[in-house]
Design a protein around this motif. Structure first.
Motif, PDB file in Angstrom:
ATOM      1  N   GLY A  18     -13.925  56.121 113.060  1.00  0.00           N
ATOM      2  CA  GLY A  18     -13.905  55.340 111.825  1.00  0.00           C
ATOM      3  C   GLY A  18     -12.500  55.047 111.333  1.00  0.00           C
ATOM      4  N   HIS A  19     -11.557  55.899 111.666  1.00  0.00           N
ATOM      5  CA  HIS A  19     -10.166  55.679 111.271  1.00  0.00           C
ATOM      6  C   HIS A  19      -9.485  54.635 112.154  1.00  0.00           C
ATOM      7  CE1 HIS A  19     -10.259  58.969 108.443  1.00  0.00           C
ATOM      8  NE2 HIS A  19     -10.828  59.731 109.372  1.00  0.00           N
ATOM      9  N   TYR A  20     -10.118  54.248 113.223  1.00  0.00           N
ATOM     10  CA  TYR A  20      -9.513  53.334 114.189  1.00  0.00           C
ATOM     11  C   TYR A  20     -10.133  51.942 114.146  1.00  0.00           C
ATOM     12  CZ  TYR A  20      -6.964  57.193 116.154  1.00  0.00           C
ATOM     13  OH  TYR A  20      -6.110  58.242 116.314  1.00  0.00           O
ATOM     14  N   VAL A  21     -10.797  51.594 113.070  1.00  0.00           N
ATOM     15  CA  VAL A  21     -11.435  50.282 112.969  1.00  0.00           C
ATOM     16  C   VAL A  21     -10.421  49.140 113.137  1.00  0.00           C
ATOM     17  CG1 VAL A  21     -12.702  48.734 111.424  1.00  0.00           C
ATOM     18  CG2 VAL A  21     -13.437  51.094 111.702  1.00  0.00           C
ATOM     19  N   PRO A  22      -9.232  49.192 112.505  1.00  0.00           N
ATOM     20  CA  PRO A  22      -8.273  48.092 112.725  1.00  0.00           C
ATOM     21  C   PRO A  22      -7.870  47.953 114.192  1.00  0.00           C
ATOM     22  CG  PRO A  22      -7.622  49.382 110.823  1.00  0.00           C
ATOM     23  CD  PRO A  22      -8.743  50.123 111.482  1.00  0.00           C
ATOM     24  N   GLU A  23      -7.687  49.070 114.890  1.00  0.00           N
ATOM     25  CA  GLU A  23      -7.323  48.997 116.302  1.00  0.00           C
ATOM     26  C   GLU A  23      -8.468  48.440 117.143  1.00  0.00           C
ATOM     27  OE1 GLU A  23      -6.784  51.614 114.396  1.00  0.00           O
ATOM     28  OE2 GLU A  23      -4.657  52.091 114.520  1.00  0.00           O
ATOM     29  N   ILE A  24      -9.690  48.802 116.782  1.00  0.00           N
ATOM     30  CA  ILE A  24     -10.856  48.291 117.518  1.00  0.00           C
ATOM     31  C   ILE A  24     -11.013  46.789 117.297  1.00  0.00           C
ATOM     32  CG2 ILE A  24     -13.376  48.399 117.648  1.00  0.00           C
ATOM     33  CD1 ILE A  24     -13.087  51.429 117.084  1.00  0.00           C
ATOM     34  N   LEU A  25     -10.801  46.332 116.073  1.00  0.00           N
ATOM     35  CA  LEU A  25     -10.861  44.890 115.806  1.00  0.00           C
ATOM     36  C   LEU A  25      -9.755  44.155 116.542  1.00  0.00           C
ATOM     37  CD1 LEU A  25     -11.753  44.858 112.000  1.00  0.00           C
ATOM     38  CD2 LEU A  25     -13.240  44.341 113.934  1.00  0.00           C
ATOM     39  N   SER A  26      -8.588  44.746 116.603  1.00  0.00           N
ATOM     40  CA  SER A  26      -7.492  44.143 117.355  1.00  0.00           C
ATOM     41  C   SER A  26      -7.832  44.068 118.837  1.00  0.00           C
ATOM     42  CB  SER A  26      -6.216  44.960 117.141  1.00  0.00           C
ATOM     43  OG  SER A  26      -5.180  44.483 117.946  1.00  0.00           O
ATOM     44  N   LEU A  27      -8.445  45.120 119.359  1.00  0.00           N
ATOM     45  CA  LEU A  27      -8.876  45.120 120.750  1.00  0.00           C
ATOM     46  C   LEU A  27      -9.888  44.012 121.009  1.00  0.00           C
ATOM     47  CD1 LEU A  27      -8.913  46.599 123.530  1.00  0.00           C
ATOM     48  CD2 LEU A  27     -10.779  47.974 122.611  1.00  0.00           C
ATOM     49  N   ALA A  28     -10.825  43.832 120.092  1.00  0.00           N
ATOM     50  CA  ALA A  28     -11.834  42.777 120.239  1.00  0.00           C
ATOM     51  C   ALA A  28     -11.174  41.397 120.206  1.00  0.00           C
ATOM     52  CB  ALA A  28     -12.881  42.890 119.139  1.00  0.00           C
ATOM     53  N   ARG A  29     -10.225  41.193 119.302  1.00  0.00           N
ATOM     54  CA  ARG A  29      -9.533  39.896 119.228  1.00  0.00           C
ATOM     55  C   ARG A  29      -8.748  39.621 120.503  1.00  0.00           C
ATOM     56  NH1 ARG A  29      -8.938  41.284 113.715  1.00  0.00           N
ATOM     57  NH2 ARG A  29      -6.974  42.351 114.151  1.00  0.00           N
ATOM     58  N   ARG A  30      -8.021  40.630 120.996  1.00  0.00           N
ATOM     59  CA  ARG A  30      -7.250  40.431 122.226  1.00  0.00           C
ATOM     60  C   ARG A  30      -8.170  40.147 123.411  1.00  0.00           C
ATOM     61  NH1 ARG A  30      -3.545  45.519 122.323  1.00  0.00           N
ATOM     62  NH2 ARG A  30      -5.168  46.250 120.934  1.00  0.00           N
ATOM     63  N   GLY A  31      -9.293  40.850 123.478  1.00  0.00           N
ATOM     64  CA  GLY A  31     -10.248  40.588 124.550  1.00  0.00           C
ATOM     65  C   GLY A  31     -10.798  39.176 124.490  1.00  0.00           C
ATOM     66  N   LEU A  32     -11.071  38.707 123.280  1.00  0.00           N
ATOM     67  CA  LEU A  32     -11.571  37.344 123.111  1.00  0.00           C
ATOM     68  C   LEU A  32     -10.521  36.312 123.518  1.00  0.00           C
ATOM     69  CD1 LEU A  32     -13.885  35.556 122.179  1.00  0.00           C
ATOM     70  CD2 LEU A  32     -12.961  35.676 119.870  1.00  0.00           C
ATOM     71  N   VAL A  33      -9.270  36.561 123.150  1.00  0.00           N
ATOM     72  CA  VAL A  33      -8.187  35.641 123.539  1.00  0.00           C
ATOM     73  C   VAL A  33      -8.074  35.575 125.061  1.00  0.00           C
ATOM     74  CG1 VAL A  33      -5.669  35.349 123.534  1.00  0.00           C
ATOM     75  CG2 VAL A  33      -6.880  35.799 121.400  1.00  0.00           C
ATOM     76  N   TRP A  34      -8.109  36.732 125.717  1.00  0.00           N
ATOM     77  CA  TRP A  34      -8.009  36.730 127.175  1.00  0.00           C
ATOM     78  C   TRP A  34      -9.221  36.084 127.832  1.00  0.00           C
ATOM     79  CZ3 TRP A  34      -3.963  36.996 130.049  1.00  0.00           C
ATOM     80  CH2 TRP A  34      -2.812  37.613 129.565  1.00  0.00           C
ATOM     81  N   ALA A  35     -10.389  36.236 127.246  1.00  0.00           N
ATOM     82  CA  ALA A  35     -11.586  35.582 127.783  1.00  0.00           C
ATOM     83  C   ALA A  35     -11.465  34.065 127.682  1.00  0.00           C
ATOM     84  CB  ALA A  35     -12.830  36.067 127.042  1.00  0.00           C
ATOM     85  N   VAL A  36     -10.930  33.573 126.564  1.00  0.00           N
ATOM     86  CA  VAL A  36     -10.736  32.126 126.394  1.00  0.00           C
ATOM     87  C   VAL A  36      -9.665  31.616 127.358  1.00  0.00           C
ATOM     88  CG1 VAL A  36      -9.929  30.363 124.771  1.00  0.00           C
ATOM     89  CG2 VAL A  36     -11.597  32.073 124.025  1.00  0.00           C
TER      90      VAL A  36
END
Length: 145
Positions: A18-36
C-alpha cells in the motif's frame, strides 16, 4: 473477586504494498508507454518484383509485418505477476526489487520482440517469403505482372 481483562489485539498492519502505490502506478504508465511504442515501431512493409528462374513474368510480392499480440500478453502477465509478488512481500527490499525487475522486463520484452521481428523481416530474402516460411507476424501477398 474476579477481574476480566480484555485481550487486545494489535491493529492489523496495512500491507506494505500500500505504501508503493505511486511506484506501481508509475510502473503501469511505463508499461503502457512501452506497449504503445512496440505497437508503433514493430510494423514494416516491403515489396518488389523478382524474376523467378528464367520465366518471363516476374513474381511481385508485398510483405507486411505487424506487432504480435503475444508480446502484449507477456507484458500484461509480467505486470500482474509483479503485483502479486509485491503484494505478498513482507519486506520493503523485496518489494523494491520486484518492482525494479518488473520495470526492466516491461521495456526489455517489447524492445527485444521488436528487434527480433524487424531483423528477421528485413534480412529475409524475397525468395524465402514464398519458397519457405515467412517470419512470424508477416503477411505475404504474391502477384504476377
Amino acid at each position: 473477586m474476579t477481574s476480566t481483562t480484555a485481550v487486545s489485539r494489535p491493529p492489523a498492519a496495512m500491507p506494505l504494498v500500500g505504501h508503493y502505490v505511486p511506484e506501481i502506478l508509475s510502473l503501469a504508465r511505463r508499461g503502457l508507454v512501452w506497449a504503445v511504442l512496440y505497437g508503433t515501431f514493430a510494423r514494416a512493409s516491403r515489396g518488389g518484383c523478382v524474376p523467378l528462374n528464367d520465366s518471363v513474368e516476374p513474381v511481385c510480392y508485398n510483405a507486411t509485418l505487424d506487432p504480435s499480440p503475444f508480446t502484449w500478453f507477456v507484458m500484461a502477465l509480467l505486470f500482474v505477476i509483479a503485483l502479486g509478488s509485491a503484494a505478498k512481500a513482507t519486506r520493503t527490499a523485496v518489494i523494491n526489487r520486484t518492482l525494479r525487475i518488473a520495470a526492466t522486463a516491461l521495456w526489455a520484452v517489447p524492445l527485444l520482440a521488436a528487434v527480433l521481428a524487424l531483423t528477421s523481416f528485413l534480412t529475409a530474402s524475397p525468395e524465402a517469403l514464398w519458397n519457405g516460411l515467412p517470419p512470424a507476424n508477416v503477411t505475404v501477398q504474391l502477384t504476377s505482372d
